[in-house]
Motif scaffolding. Sequence first.
Motif, PDB file in Angstrom:
ATOM      1  N   VAL A 158       0.850  -1.182   0.000  1.00 37.09           N
ATOM      2  CA  VAL A 158       0.000   0.000   0.000  1.00 37.09           C
ATOM      3  C   VAL A 158       0.888   1.235   0.000  1.00 37.09           C
ATOM      4  N   VAL A 159       0.633   2.132  -0.948  1.00 39.05           N
ATOM      5  CA  VAL A 159       1.285   3.441  -0.970  1.00 39.05           C
ATOM      6  C   VAL A 159       0.236   4.454  -0.533  1.00 39.05           C
ATOM      7  N   ALA A 160       0.435   5.051   0.623  1.00 41.21           N
ATOM      8  CA  ALA A 160      -0.539   5.977   1.197  1.00 41.21           C
ATOM      9  C   ALA A 160      -0.044   7.407   1.013  1.00 41.21           C
ATOM     10  N   VAL A 161      -0.867   8.233   0.385  1.00 42.60           N
ATOM     11  CA  VAL A 161      -0.523   9.637   0.149  1.00 42.60           C
ATOM     12  C   VAL A 161      -1.312  10.495   1.129  1.00 42.60           C
ATOM     13  N   GLU A 162      -0.603  11.174   2.023  1.00 45.81           N
ATOM     14  CA  GLU A 162      -1.251  11.944   3.086  1.00 45.81           C
ATOM     15  C   GLU A 162      -0.685  13.357   3.140  1.00 45.81           C
ATOM     16  N   ILE A 163      -1.564  14.344   2.988  1.00 44.95           N
ATOM     17  CA  ILE A 163      -1.133  15.739   2.958  1.00 44.95           C
ATOM     18  C   ILE A 163      -0.945  16.321   4.359  1.00 44.95           C
ATOM     19  N   ASP A 164      -1.622  15.745   5.355  1.00 47.30           N
ATOM     20  CA  ASP A 164      -1.515  16.237   6.725  1.00 47.30           C
ATOM     21  C   ASP A 164      -0.230  15.674   7.354  1.00 47.30           C
ATOM     22  N   PRO A 165       0.742  16.524   7.684  1.00 46.92           N
ATOM     23  CA  PRO A 165       2.028  16.009   8.171  1.00 46.92           C
ATOM     24  C   PRO A 165       1.926  15.240   9.475  1.00 46.92           C
ATOM     25  N   VAL A 166       0.992  15.622  10.338  1.00 44.50           N
ATOM     26  CA  VAL A 166       0.822  14.906  11.604  1.00 44.50           C
ATOM     27  C   VAL A 166       0.372  13.474  11.338  1.00 44.50           C
ATOM     28  N   LEU A 167      -0.604  13.316  10.466  1.00 50.67           N
ATOM     29  CA  LEU A 167      -1.106  11.981  10.143  1.00 50.67           C
ATOM     30  C   LEU A 167      -0.084  11.177   9.340  1.00 50.67           C
ATOM     31  N   ALA A 168       0.658  11.837   8.462  1.00 54.21           N
ATOM     32  CA  ALA A 168       1.682  11.143   7.674  1.00 54.21           C
ATOM     33  C   ALA A 168       2.761  10.557   8.572  1.00 54.21           C
ATOM     34  N   LYS A 176      -0.155  16.320  -6.943  1.00 57.74           N
ATOM     35  CA  LYS A 176       1.195  16.594  -7.438  1.00 57.74           C
ATOM     36  C   LYS A 176       2.071  15.350  -7.520  1.00 57.74           C
ATOM     37  N   VAL A 177       1.543  14.192  -7.151  1.00 56.38           N
ATOM     38  CA  VAL A 177       2.362  12.988  -7.164  1.00 56.38           C
ATOM     39  C   VAL A 177       2.435  12.397  -8.567  1.00 56.38           C
ATOM     40  N   GLY A 178       3.513  11.643  -8.786  1.00 58.25           N
ATOM     41  CA  GLY A 178       3.708  10.931 -10.042  1.00 58.25           C
ATOM     42  C   GLY A 178       4.423   9.628  -9.784  1.00 58.25           C
ATOM     43  N   PRO A 179       4.713   8.853 -10.822  1.00 57.88           N
ATOM     44  CA  PRO A 179       5.323   7.534 -10.654  1.00 57.88           C
ATOM     45  C   PRO A 179       6.631   7.543  -9.868  1.00 57.88           C
ATOM     46  N   SER A 189       8.733   5.099  -4.633  1.00 57.36           N
ATOM     47  CA  SER A 189       9.828   4.212  -4.228  1.00 57.36           C
ATOM     48  C   SER A 189       9.875   2.919  -5.031  1.00 57.36           C
ATOM     49  N   GLY A 190       9.591   3.028  -6.322  1.00 57.35           N
ATOM     50  CA  GLY A 190       9.664   1.859  -7.194  1.00 57.35           C
ATOM     51  C   GLY A 190       8.395   1.041  -7.268  1.00 57.35           C
ATOM     52  N   TYR A 191       7.408   1.337  -6.430  1.00 55.53           N
ATOM     53  CA  TYR A 191       6.137   0.616  -6.486  1.00 55.53           C
ATOM     54  C   TYR A 191       5.207   1.295  -7.480  1.00 55.53           C
ATOM     55  N   LEU A 192       4.679   0.528  -8.419  1.00 56.09           N
ATOM     56  CA  LEU A 192       3.734   1.066  -9.390  1.00 56.09           C
ATOM     57  C   LEU A 192       2.327   0.628  -9.002  1.00 56.09           C
ATOM     58  N   PRO A 193       1.513   1.557  -8.545  1.00 53.47           N
ATOM     59  CA  PRO A 193       0.162   1.192  -8.094  1.00 53.47           C
ATOM     60  C   PRO A 193      -0.673   0.584  -9.214  1.00 53.47           C
ATOM     61  N   THR A 194      -1.378  -0.487  -8.882  1.00 54.70           N
ATOM     62  CA  THR A 194      -2.285  -1.138  -9.834  1.00 54.70           C
ATOM     63  C   THR A 194      -3.744  -0.874  -9.498  1.00 54.70           C
ATOM     64  N   ALA A 195      -4.006  -0.387  -8.279  1.00 60.09           N
ATOM     65  CA  ALA A 195      -5.384  -0.143  -7.853  1.00 60.09           C
ATOM     66  C   ALA A 195      -5.444   1.102  -6.975  1.00 60.09           C
ATOM     67  N   LEU A 196      -6.500   1.874  -7.137  1.00 60.87           N
ATOM     68  CA  LEU A 196      -6.775   3.034  -6.292  1.00 60.87           C
ATOM     69  C   LEU A 196      -7.932   2.680  -5.380  1.00 60.87           C
ATOM     70  N   VAL A 197      -7.695   2.718  -4.085  1.00 63.30           N
ATOM     71  CA  VAL A 197      -8.755   2.465  -3.111  1.00 63.30           C
ATOM     72  C   VAL A 197      -8.645   3.551  -2.050  1.00 63.30           C
ATOM     73  N   LEU A 215      -4.685  11.013 -11.104  1.00 60.42           N
ATOM     74  CA  LEU A 215      -4.024   9.719 -10.910  1.00 60.42           C
ATOM     75  C   LEU A 215      -4.205   8.807 -12.113  1.00 60.42           C
ATOM     76  N   LEU A 216      -5.377   8.825 -12.729  1.00 57.19           N
ATOM     77  CA  LEU A 216      -5.574   8.024 -13.941  1.00 57.19           C
ATOM     78  C   LEU A 216      -4.658   8.500 -15.068  1.00 57.19           C
ATOM     79  N   GLU A 217      -4.400   9.804 -15.102  1.00 55.56           N
ATOM     80  CA  GLU A 217      -3.527  10.347 -16.144  1.00 55.56           C
ATOM     81  C   GLU A 217      -2.064   9.987 -15.921  1.00 55.56           C
ATOM     82  N   VAL A 218      -1.555  10.184 -14.690  1.00 48.68           N
ATOM     83  CA  VAL A 218      -0.111  10.044 -14.463  1.00 48.68           C
ATOM     84  C   VAL A 218       0.298   8.627 -14.087  1.00 48.68           C
TER      85      VAL A 218
END
Length: 269
Positions: free
Chosen positions: A60-70, A95-98, A102-110, A125-128
């Motif tokens: 799981v690659v988790a993208v979190e904008i809140d620094p406390v939660l990250a 603003k994220v991209g491939p 860290s080398g993981y290419l996401p196959t699913a968005l949940v 995300l579908l674009e990049v």
Amino acid sequence: MAEKLDLRPTKKFGQNFVIDGGTVRRIVRTAGLSPDDVVIEVGPGLGSLTLALLPEVAHVVAVEIDPVLARQLPLTVESRGLGDSLTVVGGDAMKVGPDDFSGYLPTALVANLPYNVSVPVVLHLLEVLPSLRKGLVMVQAEVADRLAAPPGSKVYGVPSAKAAWYADVRRAGPVGRTVFWPVPNVDSGLVSLERRDPPVTSASRKQVFSVVDAAFAQRRKTLRAALGVLFGSPARAEEALRAAGVDPSTRGEQLDITAFARIAEHLED
């Protein structure tokens, strides 16, 4: 945990955390994930969905904008012995991209997406991330209707057409308000996405999307009038529409993404 972190959910980050275990399990089940999947989760918050996802997928690659939660999420996951399967990306999902994973290419968005940015995040995300093959997102019910709307529907518009460029989109069930903290004043819904090839066209995605934007900017107008500025004049717009096999008196809400692509082929570079 929120009390420990002195955390107050903010509208700025669109924070409504899922606190119902049954809903979390339902999302994971409905997502149709396999043990080989790499999931990107946007806005993991306190980690309830993350913890349900980790045992079911490769990573799981988790993208979190809140620094406390990250900062907190890896600690929460590590305490349950699942740390090796998680990567946390601190920052804005828009603003994220491939290269950020860290080398993981996401196959699913949940994800339980923040209401205020749900459509832009999905489209970005579908674009990049062409590696994304499927997705299940929880969004405001009204947004779910728009994303999954077919041509001719009252709520069919820019989000519907652009999402259809990338994927087959459908509603995957309602979600009540009480599964969140704080409780929002709107209902939510699940949206399923299955990646498919875009229409075969000589036009670029950017050109097609410019036609979509123009068609719905003045959705009460006919396409001849609505596309007049984009093509230089209503007369030129009519020529392009007829060449694309589209009645100039039609409105944008009647066209599918393939028709928009045919129109875009007649734009000048």
